[in-house]
Scaffold this motif. Sequence first.
Motif: not given
Length: 317
Positions: A177-181, A193-198
Amino acid sequence: MNPKLSVLADARGGWFTRADAMDCGYSDSELRRRLRSGQWARLSRDVYVEPGGSSTGEAAWDCAKRLHLLKTRAVLNRLGPGAVVSHQSAAVLHGLPTWGLDLSKVHVTKAGGRTRSDSIADVHRSRFDPGELTVVDGLQVVTPARAVAETACVSSYEVGVVLGDAALHERLVSPEALVATADRHSAWHGSPAARAAARFANGLSESVGESRLRVLLANHGLPEPELQVEIRDASGRLIARVDVLLERVCVVEFDGAMKYGNAEDLVAEKWREDDLRSRGYQVVRVGWSDLDHPLTTANRIRQGLPSVGGAPTWRGR
């Protein structure tokens, strides 16, 4: 605060308005005097709080978090229906770490209307996909997964990792869910940045310091760590549970504030460390100040790796 005003403030979650104070017998001059003395604090225009309403010895970051939550309630009351708590304000509501978060303003999002900002709040405009809203303490708020993605977009990759690690560790969200969001909102400014962090987030990290340590290791090309590793002797007896293990030999431990409650704890930790070294492990300790000097810290950790003999020092990029 007199009993009548205290009841009104408690009903709102801790804050009160100038009109409330006037109705309870306070004058404008008394209000100003209490502001000057620090008995009351201004949350926003004509909205106040009694900042001393907390336990003695409250840490600065806990006080900031508590006051931000009060300010959030006051802002939602002002904005009315349709405002959803979002970004770092949502992260605070979900109980995620406040490290690296700018809590000077309350962040809310509306599905329609125009964006606007003032000294108290940032109002964003965005659509909400199904399943991205929930309720926390009676307030409508974005889900933990969306809060992590939003906050990483407006802050940094490292903050996103800290929040993602914590959300996973507390089982507030699944890795998928973290990656999909984060992927679903790839059009947002700051989304890389958000996608890499997830994708980097790992629920095995147990503190802000451990999350930041993992980022440091990765940024400086050190081997991928094993986390929360149990080290046992030949009979199966547990010798230690270590934060980070590199190449099965180098133990890296993050020392957070107040880890050792007394001298006995300190002695026990020394014995544990000596035991690890006697069995061939290298032990490197990292504290908060070391995280502010990443290159120096990375080189010190590198010296504990078995492959370091004659290897060039990492120079960074």
